[in-house]
Design a protein around this motif. Structure first.
Motif, PDB file in Angstrom:
ATOM      1  N   THR A 179      42.875  39.103  41.989  1.00  0.00           N
ATOM      2  CA  THR A 179      42.882  40.435  41.336  1.00  0.00           C
ATOM      3  C   THR A 179      44.597  40.998  40.964  1.00  0.00           C
ATOM      4  O   THR A 179      44.512  41.858  40.425  1.00  0.00           O
TER       5      THR A 179
ATOM      6  N   ASP B 144      41.201  38.927  46.724  1.00  0.00           N
ATOM      7  CA  ASP B 144      40.396  38.299  45.803  1.00  0.00           C
ATOM      8  C   ASP B 144      39.134  38.905  45.517  1.00  0.00           C
ATOM      9  O   ASP B 144      38.707  39.738  46.309  1.00  0.00           O
ATOM     10  N   VAL B 145      38.448  38.612  44.264  1.00  0.00           N
ATOM     11  CA  VAL B 145      37.068  39.042  44.183  1.00  0.00           C
ATOM     12  C   VAL B 145      36.372  38.553  45.213  1.00  0.00           C
ATOM     13  O   VAL B 145      36.097  37.138  45.476  1.00  0.00           O
TER      14      VAL B 145
ATOM     15  N   TYR C 206      34.571  41.299  32.766  1.00  0.00           N
ATOM     16  CA  TYR C 206      35.281  40.821  33.867  1.00  0.00           C
ATOM     17  C   TYR C 206      36.713  41.495  34.017  1.00  0.00           C
ATOM     18  O   TYR C 206      37.097  41.698  35.001  1.00  0.00           O
ATOM     19  N   GLU C 207      37.324  41.295  32.854  1.00  0.00           N
ATOM     20  CA  GLU C 207      38.740  41.906  32.709  1.00  0.00           C
ATOM     21  C   GLU C 207      38.741  43.313  33.391  1.00  0.00           C
ATOM     22  O   GLU C 207      39.773  43.591  34.094  1.00  0.00           O
TER      23      GLU C 207
ATOM     24  N   ARG D  59      39.802  34.395  40.304  1.00  0.00           N
ATOM     25  CA  ARG D  59      39.287  35.133  41.386  1.00  0.00           C
ATOM     26  C   ARG D  59      40.308  35.809  42.164  1.00  0.00           C
ATOM     27  O   ARG D  59      39.944  36.967  42.728  1.00  0.00           O
TER      28      ARG D  59
ATOM     29  N   PHE E  60      37.604  43.655  37.176  1.00  0.00           N
ATOM     30  CA  PHE E  60      38.424  42.776  38.247  1.00  0.00           C
ATOM     31  C   PHE E  60      39.985  42.947  37.883  1.00  0.00           C
ATOM     32  O   PHE E  60      40.697  42.090  38.508  1.00  0.00           O
ATOM     33  N   HIS E  61      40.265  43.701  36.939  1.00  0.00           N
ATOM     34  CA  HIS E  61      41.689  44.035  36.638  1.00  0.00           C
ATOM     35  C   HIS E  61      42.552  42.543  36.364  1.00  0.00           C
ATOM     36  O   HIS E  61      43.482  42.334  36.601  1.00  0.00           O
ATOM     37  N   GLN E  62      41.522  41.734  35.404  1.00  0.00           N
ATOM     38  CA  GLN E  62      42.200  40.401  35.011  1.00  0.00           C
ATOM     39  C   GLN E  62      42.934  40.551  33.713  1.00  0.00           C
ATOM     40  O   GLN E  62      42.580  41.381  33.080  1.00  0.00           O
TER      41      GLN E  62
END
Length: 143
Positions: free
Chosen positions: A50, A55-56, A123-124, A48, A127-129
């Motif tokens: 970033t 956080d997300v 998701y990547e 969660r 949320f820049h994962q």
């Protein structure tokens, strides 16, 4: 006496054992009992954090579940809050962050893996994962 034939036999036995373990790990459970059926279960671990100190948010996570996870696997899934931990490869420090663990009993469709990949990429991107952990394993399942 030359030890080469013995080495070859030992290596052959080791290779066959490894092949048997690998084959067993890749096939669905064949010894399911009662009403349980062999299926694949996917476990996804979403951090969660970033990376920018924020956080997300809960609202953003709920939106992701509604707009990305649920449409890909409308049959159902389970979300559990977790704490993730890893070693930063750049400085060796241990990092921790709030995470979400999602379990999905895969329906057994040809595009199951593609749908998992779609979720991970979304998701990547959103949320820049750097990564989402995906584990797929055989299981005996009943509903």
């Amino acid at each position: 006496m030359n030890g080469e034939p013995i080495k070859r036999i030992v290596l052959f036995i080791a290779a066959m054992s490894l092949a048997a373990v690998s084959a067993h790990a890749e096939t669905p459970a064949s010894s399911c009992h009662g009403t349980r059926q062999p299926r694949q279960v996917a476990e996804l671990l979403f951090g969660r954090g970033t990376g920018n100190g924020r956080d997300v948010s809960e609202a953003a996570w709920e939106h992701f579940v509604a707009e990305e996870l649920t449409p890909q696997f409308p049959e159902g899934l389970t979300v559990t809050e977790a704490i993730g931990q890893w070693r930063d490869p750049t400085n060796g420090k241990i990092g921790r962050e709030r995470s979400e663990r999602v379990e999905i009993v895969l329906p057994g469709k040809p595009d199951d893996e593609t749908r998992l990949d779609t979720i991970v990429k979304a998701y990547e991107r959103d949320f820049h994962q750097r990564s989402v952990v995906v584990i797929v394993r055989p299981a005996c399942v009943s509903f």
